[in-house]
Structure formats: structure tokens, C-alpha cells
Design a protein around this motif. Structure first.
Motif, PDB file in Angstrom:
ATOM      1  N   VAL A  82      44.479  30.293  44.087  1.00 41.85           N
ATOM      2  CA  VAL A  82      44.956  31.161  43.011  1.00 41.85           C
ATOM      3  C   VAL A  82      45.862  30.345  42.099  1.00 41.85           C
ATOM      4  N   ALA A  83      46.109  30.869  40.903  1.00 39.09           N
ATOM      5  CA  ALA A  83      46.838  30.097  39.903  1.00 39.09           C
ATOM      6  C   ALA A  83      48.307  29.904  40.249  1.00 39.09           C
ATOM      7  N   ASP A  84      48.918  30.926  40.866  1.00 39.36           N
ATOM      8  CA  ASP A  84      50.347  30.883  41.158  1.00 39.36           C
ATOM      9  C   ASP A  84      50.605  31.469  42.545  1.00 39.36           C
ATOM     10  N   PRO A  85      51.721  31.094  43.179  1.00 36.79           N
ATOM     11  CA  PRO A  85      52.054  31.675  44.481  1.00 36.79           C
ATOM     12  C   PRO A  85      52.211  33.192  44.392  1.00 36.79           C
ATOM     13  N   LEU A  86      51.912  33.855  45.498  1.00 36.78           N
ATOM     14  CA  LEU A  86      51.986  35.305  45.557  1.00 36.78           C
ATOM     15  C   LEU A  86      53.217  35.766  46.330  1.00 36.78           C
ATOM     16  N   SER A 102      52.241  38.287  41.775  1.00 34.70           N
ATOM     17  CA  SER A 102      52.795  36.946  41.651  1.00 34.70           C
ATOM     18  C   SER A 102      54.117  36.987  40.894  1.00 34.70           C
ATOM     19  N   TYR A 103      55.181  36.614  41.580  1.00 31.53           N
ATOM     20  CA  TYR A 103      56.517  36.592  40.979  1.00 31.53           C
ATOM     21  C   TYR A 103      56.607  35.509  39.904  1.00 31.53           C
ATOM     22  N   HIS A 104      56.175  34.293  40.240  1.00 33.82           N
ATOM     23  CA  HIS A 104      56.288  33.175  39.306  1.00 33.82           C
ATOM     24  C   HIS A 104      55.262  33.263  38.185  1.00 33.82           C
ATOM     25  N   GLY A 105      54.089  33.818  38.475  1.00 31.83           N
ATOM     26  CA  GLY A 105      53.063  33.931  37.453  1.00 31.83           C
ATOM     27  C   GLY A 105      53.221  35.142  36.559  1.00 31.83           C
ATOM     28  N   GLY A 106      53.931  36.165  37.046  1.00 24.88           N
ATOM     29  CA  GLY A 106      54.106  37.370  36.259  1.00 24.88           C
ATOM     30  C   GLY A 106      52.837  38.192  36.121  1.00 24.88           C
ATOM     31  N   TRP A 107      51.992  38.149  37.146  1.00 21.81           N
ATOM     32  CA  TRP A 107      50.751  38.925  37.091  1.00 21.81           C
ATOM     33  C   TRP A 107      50.472  39.624  38.417  1.00 21.81           C
ATOM     34  N   GLY A 108      49.729  40.719  38.299  1.00 22.87           N
ATOM     35  CA  GLY A 108      49.220  41.429  39.459  1.00 22.87           C
ATOM     36  C   GLY A 108      47.722  41.550  39.326  1.00 22.87           C
ATOM     37  N   VAL A 109      47.012  41.410  40.453  1.00 14.28           N
ATOM     38  CA  VAL A 109      45.550  41.310  40.411  1.00 14.28           C
ATOM     39  C   VAL A 109      44.946  42.099  41.556  1.00 14.28           C
ATOM     40  N   ALA A 110      43.716  42.589  41.336  1.00 15.17           N
ATOM     41  CA  ALA A 110      42.919  43.208  42.400  1.00 15.17           C
ATOM     42  C   ALA A 110      41.645  42.395  42.567  1.00 15.17           C
ATOM     43  N   TRP A 111      41.355  42.038  43.834  1.00 13.87           N
ATOM     44  CA  TRP A 111      40.136  41.287  44.153  1.00 13.87           C
ATOM     45  C   TRP A 111      39.261  42.103  45.101  1.00 13.87           C
ATOM     46  N   PRO A 112      37.954  42.124  44.892  1.00 12.89           N
ATOM     47  CA  PRO A 112      37.068  42.750  45.879  1.00 12.89           C
ATOM     48  C   PRO A 112      36.976  41.893  47.137  1.00 12.89           C
ATOM     49  N   VAL A 113      36.822  42.553  48.282  1.00 12.36           N
ATOM     50  CA  VAL A 113      36.766  41.873  49.570  1.00 12.36           C
ATOM     51  C   VAL A 113      35.484  42.283  50.294  1.00 12.36           C
ATOM     52  N   ALA A 114      34.826  41.312  50.912  1.00 10.31           N
ATOM     53  CA  ALA A 114      33.636  41.599  51.724  1.00 10.31           C
ATOM     54  C   ALA A 114      33.451  40.477  52.724  1.00 10.31           C
ATOM     55  N   ASP A 115      33.014  40.841  53.925  1.00 15.60           N
ATOM     56  CA  ASP A 115      32.705  39.860  54.976  1.00 15.60           C
ATOM     57  C   ASP A 115      33.872  38.922  55.250  1.00 15.60           C
ATOM     58  N   GLY A 116      35.096  39.461  55.198  1.00 15.39           N
ATOM     59  CA  GLY A 116      36.259  38.664  55.570  1.00 15.39           C
ATOM     60  C   GLY A 116      36.777  37.728  54.509  1.00 15.39           C
ATOM     61  N   GLY A 117      36.329  37.876  53.282  1.00 15.86           N
ATOM     62  CA  GLY A 117      36.825  36.995  52.240  1.00 15.86           C
ATOM     63  C   GLY A 117      36.813  37.652  50.882  1.00 15.86           C
TER      64      GLY A 117
END
Length: 343
Positions: A82-86, A102-117
Motif C-alpha cells: 500500500v502507498a502509506d502505513p495504516l 492511513s494516518y500519514h497518508g490521510g486516506w481511508g480505503v475499502a478493498w474487496p477480499v476473497a480467498d484470504g487476500g
């Protein structure tokens, strides 16, 4: 206890996650697995024995780990840079969407998850200064991102496709300069509780379960009045200047008490809650591990594990019906112990 409850502790400086077994008033160390420096947050998918852990070294990443519940060993199965630490990770109810702040990046994100990743690209992005926390409701219909830098909570709806849509209004203001940090929902989800880093307050927000909207209500100080601490600010050194340094917040004893930690004086505040979830007074201020950055309440709602970032250890407490927090056990886990979750 009829089922085994595991305690996972992230040790950021050591780059490890320790796994302990919770007994009746005791902790039994099982295993410590090396993940990577900066293991400061993780989310647990207990149903699938998976842990999603954020690291900083050798590069910012989210590592998917498989948990062996008998041995406590964590084994890497996937990794996503990822671009910045979470600063915070949380999963939706079915474990098919991972949200991060992400505190340092100033962003929040949603990622889809499947098969453990993590699969595919992010579904949405929220941008505010120094995002420190993201939580969802139990039905995974709404997500809340806490911005320490902008003194606000961003409130969003979660679509079936994982897309985050701002509510109306899209944000809820915290007191100016308070430094909102972590948020937790009440068991009935008619309220949310916020802890502030700079002012050391626990703030109740009324919540409409149908619309997801938050409205700020009353607050109470969680700071030891005898510690002589003063209001902090962005960029300050709380320990050097003897400033307030609020950290984490959770609900315990089936909604009867709110617990919150402060790191400069190293205390856990026990705040009473009435039948409607309104804040009462502080009924206890308990000295605990040095710099209690993170803690968690067990599924039984009475055992509490507090991690000491300054001590490298965790302490186990039991919360009584009367709000007394009694120490039961203590174990060293690793340098920079700062995150606790149950599985």
C-alpha cells in the motif's frame, strides 16, 4: 469458558504478533510470529482463521495470515503493498470487505477480499487529514472514519458493491483541537463513543440505526485530575511536555461501562453508562501498563487486555458489576505492544 478464546497482540517495534489463550482470569502464551516492523493494527476474521495485519517494513503492506488456533502460529498466505502505513484495519461482517485508515497518508480505503487476500482495486477512497480509525456497524451498512487532523468523523453508507457513499451530512464535527482518535459503537448501536487524543474526552454521539447518522451529544473527561496534564496539540511530545495523550476506547460489561486509556499517566478510565447509553461519571481510574495505546474487551464483556507500548507487556483485568477493574495476570509480549484483538 466453553470455547477457546485467543488474544492477539501486535508488537510494533518487535515486528511480531503474540497469541495467548484466555482462561478464567489468566493468560497462557502460545506463540509469537514475526511479521514485520510496524505491526500496529490488524483485523481478525475468526470464522476463517485469518488475520489481516498492516506492516511498515520493508514497505507499507497488508499481510494476510492464517491462524492455527491450537498452536497460535501465524503463517503468511498473501501480501499487498500500500502507498502509506495504516493506522487501523477493520472487516465487514462477512469478511468480504477490508477497510483501512492511513494516518500519514490521510486516506481511508475499502478493498474487496476473497480467498484470504485482497482482490482487485480499492472500491472507494475517503480523504481527510490524519485518519486514525475506521469502524462499521454490525450489519456492515455504514462505515465511520475518524480524522484526528480535521477534528471530524466521516460517515458513509456501504453499498453491496463495496462502494462508500457519503451520508447527509457527510461529516460530524468533533470539538476543535480535540484530536478525535478512536470510535466504538454501543451494543445496541443507538450510540457511538469517541475518545480524543489532545483533550482526553470520551464523547457520546447519538446514532440513528436506520440512517446511520451520528449527532454529537455529551462528553466526560477521562484524564486523571491529579496527574497535572494539560491540553495537547498536533506535533507535541506529550511525555516531554506532560500533556494529555488519549488513546483507545471500548464498551464493556454488556454496555454498563465505557473504558478509555490515556498514555501519559498510563491509566484506564472506567465510565458508567446508564440504561440508555448516556455517559455517567468516572467510577475508576486504574494505573496500567506504560503507554496503554491499545486494548480490547473479551467476548464475555468482562475480561480486558491492555497493551503497554512502553512496557512491551499486556495486563489482564476483570471488570466487576460495580465497575471495579481488577488485575488478574500479566505477560511480556514484545517491544512496542500496541494492538489487541480477540479471536
Amino acid at each position: 469458558m466453553t470455547e477457546t478464546t485467543l488474544v492477539l497482540v501486535g508488537n510494533a517495534k518487535a515486528g511480531t504478533v503474540s497469541v495467548l489463550k484466555l482462561g478464567e482470569g489468566s493468560l497462557e502464551p502460545l506463540s509469537t510470529s514475526t511479521i514485520g516492523a510496524g505491526t500496529g493494527t490488524f483485523a481478525v476474521d475468526a470464522a476463517h482463521s485469518l488475520v489481516y495485519c498492516a506492516t511498515k517494513q520493508p514497505e507499507p503492506a497488508i499481510v494476510t495470515l492464517r491462524l492455527d488456533r491450537s498452536s497460535g502460529v501465524l503463517t503468511e498466505v498473501a501480501r499487498r503493498a500500500v502507498a502509506d502505513p495504516l493506522a487501523y484495519l477493520t472487516l465487514t461482517r462477512d469478511g468480504d470487505l477490508l477497510l483501512g485508515a492511513s494516518y500519514h497518508g490521510g486516506w481511508g480505503v475499502a478493498w474487496p477480499v476473497a480467498d484470504g487476500g485482497l482482490v482487485g482495486e480499492e472500491t472507494s477512497r475517503v480523504e481527510h487529514a490524519n485518519l486514525h480509525c475506521v469502524v462499521t456497524d454490525s450489519a456492515s451498512r455504514y462505515a465511520y472514519f475518524v480524522s484526528l487532523g480535521d477534528d471530524l468523523i466521516s460517515q458513509t453508507a456501504i453499498g453491496e458493491d463495496g462502494v462508500l457513499t457519503p451520508l447527509d451530512p457527510p461529516t460530524v464535527a468533533a470539538p476543535e483541537g480535540s484530536g478525535p482518535r478512536h470510535l466504538v459503537l454501543a451494543a445496541d448501536e443507538h450510540a457511538a463513543y469517541l475518545v480524543t487524543e489532545f483533550s482526553g474526552e470520551a464523547i457520546r454521539l447519538e446514532r440513528d440505526p436506520a440512517t446511520g447518522q451520528l449527532t454529537r451529544a455529551e462528553s466526560v473527561s477521562i484524564v486523571d485530575p491529579e496527574a497535572g496534564l494539560t491540553h495537547s496539540r498536533f506535533g507535541a511530545d506529550p511525555m516531554a511536555e506532560h500533556l494529555i495523550w488519549g488513546a483507545d476506547v471500548h464498551v464493556a460489561r454488556f454496555g454498563s461501562y465505557l473504558l478509555a486509556t490515556e498514555r501519559t499517566a498510563s491509566t484506564v478510565a472506567v465510565v458508567s453508562l446508564d440504561a440508555d447509553g448516556l455517559l455517567g461519571g468516572v467510577v475508576g481510574l486504574v494505573p496500567t501498563e506504560a503507554q496503554p495505546r491499545g486494548f480490547a474487551v473479551a467476548p464475555d464483556s468482562r475480561h480486558v487486555v491492555v497493551a503497554g507500548e512502553g512496557s512491551g507487556s499486556v495486563a489482564l483485568y476483570e471488570l466487576s458489576d460495580e465497575g471495579e477493574l481488577v488485575k488478574r495476570d500479566r505477560h511480556e509480549t514484545g517491544a512496542g505492544a500496541n494492538w489487541v484483538r480477540f479471536a
